[in-house]
Motif scaffolding. Sequence first.
Motif, PDB file in Angstrom:
ATOM      1  N   VAL A   1     -10.804   2.650 -21.440  1.00  0.00           N
ATOM      2  CA  VAL A   1      -9.740   3.428 -22.091  1.00  0.00           C
ATOM      3  C   VAL A   1      -8.844   4.020 -21.008  1.00  0.00           C
ATOM      4  CG1 VAL A   1      -9.204   5.367 -23.599  1.00  0.00           C
ATOM      5  CG2 VAL A   1     -11.220   3.967 -24.048  1.00  0.00           C
ATOM      6  N   PRO A   2      -7.582   3.608 -20.885  1.00  0.00           N
ATOM      7  CA  PRO A   2      -6.713   4.116 -19.824  1.00  0.00           C
ATOM      8  C   PRO A   2      -6.285   5.561 -20.071  1.00  0.00           C
ATOM      9  CG  PRO A   2      -5.473   2.687 -21.293  1.00  0.00           C
ATOM     10  CD  PRO A   2      -6.903   2.645 -21.763  1.00  0.00           C
ATOM     11  N   GLN A   3      -6.003   6.271 -18.979  1.00  0.00           N
ATOM     12  CA  GLN A   3      -5.497   7.643 -19.060  1.00  0.00           C
ATOM     13  C   GLN A   3      -3.971   7.622 -18.944  1.00  0.00           C
ATOM     14  OE1 GLN A   3      -7.685  10.144 -19.723  1.00  0.00           O
ATOM     15  NE2 GLN A   3      -9.208   8.500 -19.815  1.00  0.00           N
ATOM     16  N   LYS A   4      -3.384   8.784 -19.245  1.00  0.00           N
ATOM     17  CA  LYS A   4      -1.922   8.823 -19.286  1.00  0.00           C
ATOM     18  C   LYS A   4      -1.310   9.105 -17.924  1.00  0.00           C
ATOM     19  CE  LYS A   4      -1.597  10.261 -24.142  1.00  0.00           C
ATOM     20  NZ  LYS A   4      -1.096  11.285 -25.075  1.00  0.00           N
TER      21      LYS A   4
ATOM     22  N   TYR B   1     -15.043  -2.791 -13.331  1.00  0.00           N
ATOM     23  CA  TYR B   1     -14.574  -1.414 -13.532  1.00  0.00           C
ATOM     24  C   TYR B   1     -13.674  -0.968 -12.381  1.00  0.00           C
ATOM     25  CZ  TYR B   1     -14.857   3.540 -14.797  1.00  0.00           C
ATOM     26  OH  TYR B   1     -14.561   4.821 -15.164  1.00  0.00           O
ATOM     27  N   GLU B   2     -14.064  -1.236 -11.145  1.00  0.00           N
ATOM     28  CA  GLU B   2     -13.250  -0.823 -10.006  1.00  0.00           C
ATOM     29  C   GLU B   2     -11.904  -1.537 -10.015  1.00  0.00           C
ATOM     30  OE1 GLU B   2     -14.913  -1.719  -6.221  1.00  0.00           O
ATOM     31  OE2 GLU B   2     -13.755  -0.139  -5.212  1.00  0.00           O
ATOM     32  N   GLU B   3     -11.909  -2.838 -10.296  1.00  0.00           N
ATOM     33  CA  GLU B   3     -10.658  -3.589 -10.347  1.00  0.00           C
ATOM     34  C   GLU B   3      -9.730  -3.040 -11.423  1.00  0.00           C
ATOM     35  OE1 GLU B   3      -9.187  -8.225 -11.049  1.00  0.00           O
ATOM     36  OE2 GLU B   3     -11.312  -7.736 -10.873  1.00  0.00           O
ATOM     37  N   TRP B   4     -10.328  -2.687 -12.579  1.00  0.00           N
ATOM     38  CA  TRP B   4      -9.515  -2.115 -13.660  1.00  0.00           C
ATOM     39  C   TRP B   4      -8.910  -0.779 -13.242  1.00  0.00           C
ATOM     40  CZ3 TRP B   4     -10.665   2.406 -16.507  1.00  0.00           C
ATOM     41  CH2 TRP B   4      -9.813   2.662 -17.572  1.00  0.00           C
ATOM     42  N   LEU B   5      -9.679   0.087 -12.564  1.00  0.00           N
ATOM     43  CA  LEU B   5      -9.174   1.395 -12.136  1.00  0.00           C
ATOM     44  C   LEU B   5      -7.971   1.233 -11.199  1.00  0.00           C
ATOM     45  CD1 LEU B   5     -12.464   3.391 -11.429  1.00  0.00           C
ATOM     46  CD2 LEU B   5     -10.829   3.823 -13.254  1.00  0.00           C
ATOM     47  N   LEU B   6      -8.103   0.332 -10.215  1.00  0.00           N
ATOM     48  CA  LEU B   6      -7.017   0.152  -9.250  1.00  0.00           C
ATOM     49  C   LEU B   6      -5.767  -0.407  -9.929  1.00  0.00           C
ATOM     50  CD1 LEU B   6      -9.055  -1.272  -6.237  1.00  0.00           C
ATOM     51  CD2 LEU B   6      -8.216   1.050  -6.574  1.00  0.00           C
ATOM     52  N   ASN B   7      -5.953  -1.351 -10.861  1.00  0.00           N
ATOM     53  CA  ASN B   7      -4.807  -1.903 -11.592  1.00  0.00           C
ATOM     54  C   ASN B   7      -4.124  -0.832 -12.438  1.00  0.00           C
ATOM     55  OD1 ASN B   7      -5.120  -4.463 -10.563  1.00  0.00           O
ATOM     56  ND2 ASN B   7      -6.433  -5.182 -12.228  1.00  0.00           N
ATOM     57  N   GLU B   8      -4.923   0.051 -13.047  1.00  0.00           N
ATOM     58  CA  GLU B   8      -4.346   1.120 -13.867  1.00  0.00           C
ATOM     59  C   GLU B   8      -3.548   2.092 -13.011  1.00  0.00           C
ATOM     60  OE1 GLU B   8      -4.511  -0.058 -17.361  1.00  0.00           O
ATOM     61  OE2 GLU B   8      -4.148   2.105 -17.231  1.00  0.00           O
TER      62      GLU B   8
ATOM     63  N   GLN C   1      -9.108  10.729 -10.864  1.00  0.00           N
ATOM     64  CA  GLN C   1     -10.373  11.441 -11.077  1.00  0.00           C
ATOM     65  C   GLN C   1     -11.467  10.465 -11.514  1.00  0.00           C
ATOM     66  OE1 GLN C   1     -11.207  14.639 -10.391  1.00  0.00           O
ATOM     67  NE2 GLN C   1     -13.267  13.914 -10.857  1.00  0.00           N
ATOM     68  N   LYS C   2     -11.080   9.512 -12.397  1.00  0.00           N
ATOM     69  CA  LYS C   2     -12.054   8.493 -12.808  1.00  0.00           C
ATOM     70  C   LYS C   2     -12.483   7.652 -11.596  1.00  0.00           C
ATOM     71  CE  LYS C   2     -11.521   6.309 -16.775  1.00  0.00           C
ATOM     72  NZ  LYS C   2     -12.517   6.859 -17.673  1.00  0.00           N
ATOM     73  N   LEU C   3     -11.526   7.353 -10.703  1.00  0.00           N
ATOM     74  CA  LEU C   3     -11.852   6.588  -9.500  1.00  0.00           C
ATOM     75  C   LEU C   3     -12.797   7.384  -8.604  1.00  0.00           C
ATOM     76  CD1 LEU C   3     -11.384   4.043  -7.823  1.00  0.00           C
ATOM     77  CD2 LEU C   3      -9.390   5.150  -6.801  1.00  0.00           C
ATOM     78  N   GLU C   4     -12.552   8.707  -8.487  1.00  0.00           N
ATOM     79  CA  GLU C   4     -13.432   9.553  -7.683  1.00  0.00           C
ATOM     80  C   GLU C   4     -14.835   9.618  -8.284  1.00  0.00           C
ATOM     81  OE1 GLU C   4     -14.605  11.708  -4.509  1.00  0.00           O
ATOM     82  OE2 GLU C   4     -12.679  10.702  -4.810  1.00  0.00           O
ATOM     83  N   ASP C   5     -14.908   9.697  -9.635  1.00  0.00           N
ATOM     84  CA  ASP C   5     -16.207   9.683 -10.298  1.00  0.00           C
ATOM     85  C   ASP C   5     -16.948   8.378 -10.005  1.00  0.00           C
ATOM     86  OD1 ASP C   5     -14.987  11.375 -13.296  1.00  0.00           O
ATOM     87  OD2 ASP C   5     -15.621  12.144 -11.356  1.00  0.00           O
ATOM     88  N   PHE C   6     -16.194   7.286  -9.972  1.00  0.00           N
ATOM     89  CA  PHE C   6     -16.810   5.980  -9.688  1.00  0.00           C
ATOM     90  C   PHE C   6     -17.310   5.925  -8.251  1.00  0.00           C
ATOM     91  CE2 PHE C   6     -17.745   1.673 -10.293  1.00  0.00           C
ATOM     92  CZ  PHE C   6     -17.302   0.963  -9.195  1.00  0.00           C
ATOM     93  N   ARG C   7     -16.559   6.531  -7.309  1.00  0.00           N
ATOM     94  CA  ARG C   7     -17.028   6.567  -5.916  1.00  0.00           C
ATOM     95  C   ARG C   7     -18.309   7.382  -5.800  1.00  0.00           C
ATOM     96  NH1 ARG C   7     -11.265   8.177  -4.106  1.00  0.00           N
ATOM     97  NH2 ARG C   7     -10.140   6.209  -4.050  1.00  0.00           N
TER      98      ARG C   7
END
Length: 692
Positions: free
Chosen positions: A101-104, A178-185, A111-117
């Motif tokens: 689910v993308p954020q705005k 998941y990581e690829e999706w975060l970076l693309n978003e 923050q989602k990327l930091e949580d993933f790290r």
Amino acid sequence: MVDYHAANQSYQYGPSSAGNGAGGGGGMGDYMAQEDDWDRDLLLDPAWEKQQRKAETAANRICKVLAVNQENEHLMEDYEKLASDLLEWIRRTIPWLEDRVPQKTITEMQQKLEDFRDYRRVHKPPKVQEKCQLEINFNTLQTKLRLSNRPAFMPSEGRMVSDINNGWQHLEQAEKGYEEWLLNEIRRLERLDHLAEKFRQKASIHEAWTDGKEAMLKHRDYETATLSDIKALIRKHEAFESDLAAHQDRVEQIAAIAQELNELDYYDSHNVNTRCQKICDQWDALGSLTHSRREALEKTEKQLETIDQLHLEYAKRAAPFNNWMESAMEDLQDMFIVHTIEEIEGLISAHDQFKSTLPDADREREAILAIHKEAQRIAESNHIKLSGSNPYTTVTPQIINSKWEKVQQLVPKRDHALLEEQSKQQSNEHLRRQFSSQANVVGPWIQTKMEEIGRISIEMNGTLEDQLSHLKQYERSIVDYKPNLDLLEQQHQLIQEALIFDNKHTNYTMEHIRVGWEQLLTTIARTINEVENQILTRDAKGISQEQMQEFRASFNHFDKDHGGALGPEEFKACLISLGYDVENDRQGDAEFNRIMSVVDPNHSGLVTFQAFIDFMSRETTDTDTADQVIASFKVLAGDKNFITAEELRRELPPDQAEYCIARMAPYQGPDAVPGALDYKSFSTALYGESDL
């Protein structure tokens, strides 16, 4: 050990109790004297001494069997709990990684990327260790079961090692996507913010330009104007149409940007669409009003005599020049996003090219102002009273000079912004080279260690203890190398914080390094465990070092791909070379299938070296069997087909006696007595021949 005193007393009190039950009795002195006589008789009875030795031997055998079984049960319970906990963690983690689910905003996505790290650095590594330990425990348990001639351990449904590996593979798959999706978003949101700001800038400039235009076009001043005024109004309208056409491109750009924002699913598309629609509707209205006013003005026939050609020329040249300055100001204030030195150098080159056109633009500005001055001179020389403004355009010399001054101010600001970005990209390039320099060392090191460990596991250099020592030295060297990986993680963290998405200086990513490191740790731990199990098998079965080397030589000879396991055909060829009758006929196939069921109980289609040496040692050594345990129990029971709780407590240690009592089923034979226990079904269950 059998308690001789307790056994002695059990024989003493038996006759006494029978005598009392028959009604016989006597004084205490007579009783003690009789007891002394019995003691002397028993001690001098050779049959009684032989019976006692048999009982002691039987009890020792049972104690040994029960101790092994109890330890195995503890290992099974530990495996079940650890497997359950790990599978539950995987079950909870995968939905989180599969959440797309993308954020705005960029902040929320970062923050989602930091949580993933945090998940990668903090939460996942302990689970990798748990998974490795689980496999080690499982292999150790299976080895102990084979050594004690017990059936292979089958975990509860859904908790097999293969189930955990499947779940882990699913987790890794979800993690990678998941990581690829975060970076693309994040890239998409950066693009959206840039487009949205560009839309607002262009819309604001356009709205500022259109402010008052509808009122001007609706003004019916030509109805009361003189002929000369009407002619002036016609020229002014022509200049406006020229200006209107010049703004057509900006309106199309605004509509195109709005369309792109819609296609990219911008979160504030509603307000963008509303504003764009308002601009387009107003633009259509301006076009319609412009056409209507021209028709009205063209009805008059007396409007061209007093038109000042210089004013018209000024308006026609001033409008494009004004648009050029507005476009230049837009470009100078335009936001830019670059990721490489080449991109920023391209922008700097374009900016330098723009600056090279400024002298020509300044000459055009002076020429336009000269036209205005010439119109003023002619009006003054001919005593013409002007209204103070050009009737054909709203672009005055003051506006031209003000915007030109604004352009002159924006040029050095743009220079500064580009130089800052160039410095940032140079810093990013340094980070890329720093990371690649370390990664290009760590990556090959991990691969080399993997290959060296593989060679150690299949070669026959020295004893098993030598191999184990060598492997543990490798393990220590791997652990000592961990600071290099930590340094690489720190460098990768700096790259992530700088939002650097690619690195042309290395083929290694942090993900590749992490996976390789985890595989290296798992491989060295598994290989050490295999060698330890081989030592355990060798010592338990009494296999000599020469026999172990012969087993390894035979195994390696048929392990053509050096994969550490034999396929069915390779294993059959190995057996034939060792003298087993497993040729391709009915009898040989049956014998081969029997052997395969022993060495590959899980039907994986592969025979490991550990299973191979287990089989070879089983063929040449003796082990406990269910029949031997039954015979031992029969000795303790005095040749009866059942045994009582009292006899178990008398002959066995308390904890193992209670263990047997709790698990033995009641004896149902015709010679059963109250409290009789079935030791035969209990013994066969210990070896998997019936249900315990």
